[in-house]
Design a protein around this motif. Structure first.
Motif, PDB file in Angstrom:
ATOM      1  N   ARG A 197      25.496  40.097  29.204  1.00 49.30           N
ATOM      2  CA  ARG A 197      25.952  41.483  29.245  1.00 49.30           C
ATOM      3  C   ARG A 197      25.589  42.171  30.555  1.00 49.30           C
ATOM      4  O   ARG A 197      26.400  42.929  31.100  1.00 49.30           O
ATOM      5  N   ALA A 198      24.414  41.893  31.079  1.00 55.65           N
ATOM      6  CA  ALA A 198      23.990  42.548  32.322  1.00 55.65           C
ATOM      7  C   ALA A 198      24.882  42.146  33.493  1.00 55.65           C
ATOM      8  O   ALA A 198      25.253  42.985  34.325  1.00 55.65           O
ATOM      9  N   THR A 199      25.219  40.861  33.572  1.00 58.05           N
ATOM     10  CA  THR A 199      26.098  40.389  34.649  1.00 58.05           C
ATOM     11  C   THR A 199      27.460  41.052  34.554  1.00 58.05           C
ATOM     12  O   THR A 199      27.999  41.558  35.551  1.00 58.05           O
ATOM     13  N   LEU A 200      28.023  41.074  33.351  1.00 66.92           N
ATOM     14  CA  LEU A 200      29.342  41.672  33.162  1.00 66.92           C
ATOM     15  C   LEU A 200      29.336  43.163  33.455  1.00 66.92           C
ATOM     16  O   LEU A 200      30.231  43.682  34.118  1.00 66.92           O
ATOM     17  N   TYR A 201      28.311  43.857  32.991  1.00 64.98           N
ATOM     18  CA  TYR A 201      28.206  45.284  33.279  1.00 64.98           C
ATOM     19  C   TYR A 201      28.125  45.509  34.787  1.00 64.98           C
ATOM     20  O   TYR A 201      28.790  46.391  35.328  1.00 64.98           O
ATOM     21  N   GLY A 202      27.317  44.714  35.475  1.00 63.09           N
ATOM     22  CA  GLY A 202      27.180  44.849  36.925  1.00 63.09           C
ATOM     23  C   GLY A 202      28.504  44.679  37.653  1.00 63.09           C
ATOM     24  O   GLY A 202      28.805  45.408  38.602  1.00 63.09           O
ATOM     25  N   LEU A 203      29.297  43.724  37.202  1.00 67.39           N
ATOM     26  CA  LEU A 203      30.606  43.507  37.823  1.00 67.39           C
ATOM     27  C   LEU A 203      31.550  44.678  37.572  1.00 67.39           C
ATOM     28  O   LEU A 203      32.190  45.195  38.489  1.00 67.39           O
ATOM     29  N   VAL A 204      31.636  45.126  36.327  1.00 67.18           N
ATOM     30  CA  VAL A 204      32.561  46.202  35.962  1.00 67.18           C
ATOM     31  C   VAL A 204      32.128  47.539  36.557  1.00 67.18           C
ATOM     32  O   VAL A 204      32.968  48.323  37.014  1.00 67.18           O
ATOM     33  N   SER A 205      30.840  47.809  36.574  1.00 62.95           N
ATOM     34  CA  SER A 205      30.382  49.113  37.062  1.00 62.95           C
ATOM     35  C   SER A 205      30.477  49.233  38.584  1.00 62.95           C
ATOM     36  O   SER A 205      30.376  50.337  39.110  1.00 62.95           O
ATOM     37  N   ASP A 206      30.716  48.125  39.285  1.00 66.74           N
ATOM     38  CA  ASP A 206      31.033  48.205  40.711  1.00 66.74           C
ATOM     39  C   ASP A 206      32.550  48.364  40.784  1.00 66.74           C
ATOM     40  O   ASP A 206      33.297  47.388  40.865  1.00 66.74           O
ATOM     41  N   LEU A 207      32.998  49.602  40.709  1.00 65.38           N
ATOM     42  CA  LEU A 207      34.423  49.904  40.597  1.00 65.38           C
ATOM     43  C   LEU A 207      35.261  49.287  41.713  1.00 65.38           C
ATOM     44  O   LEU A 207      36.460  49.072  41.548  1.00 65.38           O
ATOM     45  N   ARG A 208      34.641  48.973  42.837  1.00 62.44           N
ATOM     46  CA  ARG A 208      35.385  48.368  43.942  1.00 62.44           C
ATOM     47  C   ARG A 208      35.955  47.004  43.548  1.00 62.44           C
ATOM     48  O   ARG A 208      36.886  46.513  44.165  1.00 62.44           O
ATOM     49  N   ASN A 209      35.411  46.390  42.490  1.00 66.35           N
ATOM     50  CA  ASN A 209      35.931  45.110  42.002  1.00 66.35           C
ATOM     51  C   ASN A 209      37.267  45.230  41.275  1.00 66.35           C
ATOM     52  O   ASN A 209      37.979  44.229  41.121  1.00 66.35           O
ATOM     53  N   MET A 210      37.611  46.412  40.790  1.00 68.31           N
ATOM     54  CA  MET A 210      38.816  46.560  39.960  1.00 68.31           C
ATOM     55  C   MET A 210      40.074  46.059  40.659  1.00 68.31           C
ATOM     56  O   MET A 210      40.973  45.527  40.019  1.00 68.31           O
ATOM     57  N   GLY A 211      40.146  46.213  41.959  1.00 68.89           N
ATOM     58  CA  GLY A 211      41.303  45.727  42.698  1.00 68.89           C
ATOM     59  C   GLY A 211      41.441  44.210  42.668  1.00 68.89           C
ATOM     60  O   GLY A 211      42.524  43.679  42.892  1.00 68.89           O
ATOM     61  N   ARG A 212      40.360  43.494  42.374  1.00 65.89           N
ATOM     62  CA  ARG A 212      40.392  42.031  42.272  1.00 65.89           C
ATOM     63  C   ARG A 212      40.959  41.570  40.935  1.00 65.89           C
ATOM     64  O   ARG A 212      41.465  40.456  40.838  1.00 65.89           O
TER      65      ARG A 212
END
Length: 177
Positions: free
Chosen positions: A20-35
Protein backbone atom coordinates in the motif's frame (compact mmCIF):
# COMPACT_ATOMS: atom_id res chain seq x y z
CA UNK A 1 -30.17 12.37 -20.69
CA UNK A 2 -32.08 13.31 -17.57
CA UNK A 3 -30.33 13.76 -14.24
CA UNK A 4 -32.31 10.79 -12.90
CA UNK A 5 -30.89 8.49 -15.61
CA UNK A 6 -27.36 9.87 -15.42
CA UNK A 7 -24.54 7.95 -13.70
CA UNK A 8 -22.87 10.20 -11.14
CA UNK A 9 -20.05 7.92 -9.96
CA UNK A 10 -17.93 4.98 -10.92
CA UNK A 11 -15.36 2.68 -9.27
CA UNK A 12 -12.84 0.22 -10.72
CA UNK A 13 -10.54 -2.04 -8.70
CA UNK A 14 -7.44 -4.10 -9.41
CA UNK A 15 -5.25 -6.31 -7.22
CA UNK A 16 -1.62 -5.24 -7.46
CA UNK A 17 1.45 -7.15 -6.30
CA UNK A 18 2.85 -4.23 -4.33
CA UNK A 19 2.36 -2.84 -0.85
CA UNK A 20 0.00 0.00 0.00
CA UNK A 21 2.79 2.46 0.80
CA UNK A 22 4.45 1.97 -2.60
CA UNK A 23 1.16 2.41 -4.44
CA UNK A 24 0.20 5.47 -2.43
CA UNK A 25 3.62 7.00 -3.11
CA UNK A 26 3.19 6.50 -6.84
CA UNK A 27 -0.36 7.87 -7.00
CA UNK A 28 0.23 10.82 -4.68
CA UNK A 29 3.04 12.03 -6.96
CA UNK A 30 0.52 13.56 -9.36
CA UNK A 31 3.23 14.09 -11.98
CA UNK A 32 2.97 10.33 -12.65
CA UNK A 33 -0.63 10.59 -13.91
CA UNK A 34 0.55 11.46 -17.41
CA UNK A 35 2.34 8.08 -17.55
CA UNK A 36 -0.77 6.06 -16.76
CA UNK A 37 -3.94 7.88 -17.79
CA UNK A 38 -5.04 7.72 -21.42
CA UNK A 39 -6.37 11.31 -21.14
CA UNK A 40 -3.95 13.07 -18.80
CA UNK A 41 -0.72 14.07 -20.53
CA UNK A 42 0.91 15.75 -17.58
CA UNK A 43 0.40 17.47 -14.24
CA UNK A 44 2.14 20.55 -12.93
CA UNK A 45 2.46 20.78 -9.14
CA UNK A 46 4.12 23.88 -7.78
CA UNK A 47 5.53 22.36 -4.59
CA UNK A 48 5.59 18.58 -4.24
CA UNK A 49 5.03 16.56 -2.15
CA UNK A 50 1.29 17.08 -2.12
CA UNK A 51 -0.96 17.31 0.92
CA UNK A 52 -4.58 18.36 1.44
CA UNK A 53 -5.02 21.79 -0.11
CA UNK A 54 -2.24 21.41 -2.69
CA UNK A 55 -3.29 22.87 -6.03
CA UNK A 56 -2.19 21.63 -9.45
CA UNK A 57 -2.89 21.92 -13.17
CA UNK A 58 -3.65 18.91 -15.37
CA UNK A 59 -3.02 18.89 -19.13
CA UNK A 60 -5.28 16.51 -21.01
CA UNK A 61 -5.77 15.14 -24.49
CA UNK A 62 -8.14 12.67 -26.09
CA UNK A 63 -7.87 12.38 -29.86
CA UNK A 64 -7.90 15.89 -31.32
CA UNK A 65 -9.28 17.43 -28.12
CA UNK A 66 -6.96 19.32 -25.75
CA UNK A 67 -7.93 20.87 -22.42
CA UNK A 68 -6.61 21.72 -18.99
CA UNK A 69 -8.08 21.34 -15.54
CA UNK A 70 -7.21 22.88 -12.21
CA UNK A 71 -7.21 20.63 -9.19
CA UNK A 72 -6.94 20.52 -5.44
CA UNK A 73 -5.97 17.59 -3.24
CA UNK A 74 -8.67 16.96 -0.62
CA UNK A 75 -7.45 13.76 1.07
CA UNK A 76 -3.91 12.46 1.47
CA UNK A 77 -3.68 9.55 3.94
CA UNK A 78 -0.53 7.53 3.17
CA UNK A 79 -1.27 3.90 2.41
CA UNK A 80 -5.04 4.46 2.69
CA UNK A 81 -6.56 7.08 0.41
CA UNK A 82 -5.72 9.86 -2.01
CA UNK A 83 -8.47 12.14 -3.40
CA UNK A 84 -8.51 15.26 -5.53
CA UNK A 85 -11.10 17.44 -7.22
CA UNK A 86 -10.76 18.99 -10.66
CA UNK A 87 -12.54 21.82 -12.36
CA UNK A 88 -12.25 24.25 -15.21
CA UNK A 89 -12.75 28.02 -15.19
CA UNK A 90 -13.83 27.79 -11.54
CA UNK A 91 -16.55 25.22 -12.25
CA UNK A 92 -16.40 21.87 -10.42
CA UNK A 93 -16.09 18.89 -12.78
CA UNK A 94 -15.11 15.72 -10.91
CA UNK A 95 -13.70 14.12 -7.78
CA UNK A 96 -11.11 11.39 -8.38
CA UNK A 97 -9.86 9.08 -5.67
CA UNK A 98 -7.73 6.06 -4.91
CA UNK A 99 -8.23 3.64 -2.00
CA UNK A 100 -5.62 1.09 -0.94
CA UNK A 101 -6.65 -2.04 0.99
CA UNK A 102 -4.96 -5.30 1.83
CA UNK A 103 -6.12 -7.72 -0.86
CA UNK A 104 -6.57 -10.56 1.68
CA UNK A 105 -9.61 -8.68 2.98
CA UNK A 106 -11.25 -9.05 -0.46
CA UNK A 107 -10.84 -12.66 -1.61
CA UNK A 108 -12.32 -13.71 -4.92
CA UNK A 109 -11.72 -15.52 -8.16
CA UNK A 110 -9.54 -12.72 -9.54
CA UNK A 111 -7.84 -12.16 -6.20
CA UNK A 112 -5.87 -15.18 -5.00
CA UNK A 113 -4.63 -13.20 -2.00
CA UNK A 114 -1.66 -11.03 -1.25
CA UNK A 115 -0.87 -7.60 -2.56
CA UNK A 116 -3.07 -4.55 -2.47
CA UNK A 117 -6.53 -3.92 -3.82
CA UNK A 118 -6.43 -0.49 -5.49
CA UNK A 119 -9.78 1.14 -6.19
CA UNK A 120 -10.00 4.21 -8.39
CA UNK A 121 -13.18 6.25 -8.02
CA UNK A 122 -14.78 9.03 -10.02
CA UNK A 123 -17.67 11.27 -9.02
CA UNK A 124 -19.31 13.78 -11.35
CA UNK A 125 -19.47 17.17 -9.62
CA UNK A 126 -21.32 18.94 -12.43
CA UNK A 127 -24.40 19.67 -10.36
CA UNK A 128 -26.25 22.76 -9.22
CA UNK A 129 -25.52 26.22 -10.49
CA UNK A 130 -23.11 26.14 -13.42
CA UNK A 131 -23.73 22.45 -14.17
CA UNK A 132 -25.07 23.14 -17.66
CA UNK A 133 -22.04 25.24 -18.58
CA UNK A 134 -19.63 22.68 -17.08
CA UNK A 135 -21.34 19.91 -19.07
CA UNK A 136 -21.17 21.98 -22.28
CA UNK A 137 -17.47 22.73 -21.70
CA UNK A 138 -16.82 19.00 -21.23
CA UNK A 139 -18.45 18.27 -24.55
CA UNK A 140 -16.66 21.08 -26.40
CA UNK A 141 -13.16 20.73 -24.91
CA UNK A 142 -12.97 17.02 -24.09
CA UNK A 143 -15.25 15.78 -26.86
CA UNK A 144 -17.27 13.66 -24.43
CA UNK A 145 -20.90 14.27 -23.57
CA UNK A 146 -22.56 12.92 -20.42
CA UNK A 147 -23.91 9.87 -22.27
CA UNK A 148 -20.37 8.72 -23.18
CA UNK A 149 -18.48 9.90 -20.08
CA UNK A 150 -19.10 6.71 -18.06
CA UNK A 151 -17.77 4.45 -20.84
CA UNK A 152 -14.77 6.73 -21.46
CA UNK A 153 -13.98 6.93 -17.75
CA UNK A 154 -14.40 3.18 -17.18
CA UNK A 155 -11.92 2.44 -19.99
CA UNK A 156 -9.55 5.15 -18.74
CA UNK A 157 -9.69 3.92 -15.15
CA UNK A 158 -8.96 0.33 -16.16
CA UNK A 159 -6.04 1.48 -18.31
CA UNK A 160 -4.71 3.70 -15.52
CA UNK A 161 -4.90 0.89 -12.95
CA UNK A 162 -3.17 -1.59 -15.28
CA UNK A 163 -0.35 0.88 -16.01
CA UNK A 164 -0.03 1.73 -12.31
CA UNK A 165 0.17 -2.00 -11.54
CA UNK A 166 2.98 -2.51 -14.07
CA UNK A 167 4.91 0.43 -12.62
CA UNK A 168 4.42 -0.72 -9.01
CA UNK A 169 5.31 -4.33 -9.81
CA UNK A 170 8.47 -3.23 -11.59
CA UNK A 171 9.36 -0.97 -8.66
CA UNK A 172 8.81 -3.83 -6.22
CA UNK A 173 11.06 -6.05 -8.36
CA UNK A 174 13.69 -3.31 -8.48
CA UNK A 175 13.43 -2.71 -12.24
CA UNK A 176 12.46 0.36 -14.26
CA UNK A 177 8.73 0.73 -14.91
Amino acid sequence: MTDAARRWNLAESLRVDADRATLYGLVSDLRNMGRWSPECRGVWVRRPPVRPGTRFVGFNRRGPFLWFTTGRVTTARPGEAFVFEVGVFGLPIARWGYRFEDAEEHPGEENPGGGTLVTETWEDLRTGRGAGLATLLGTVFAGTNTERRIAVNRHGMRTTLERLARTATAAAAGTAG
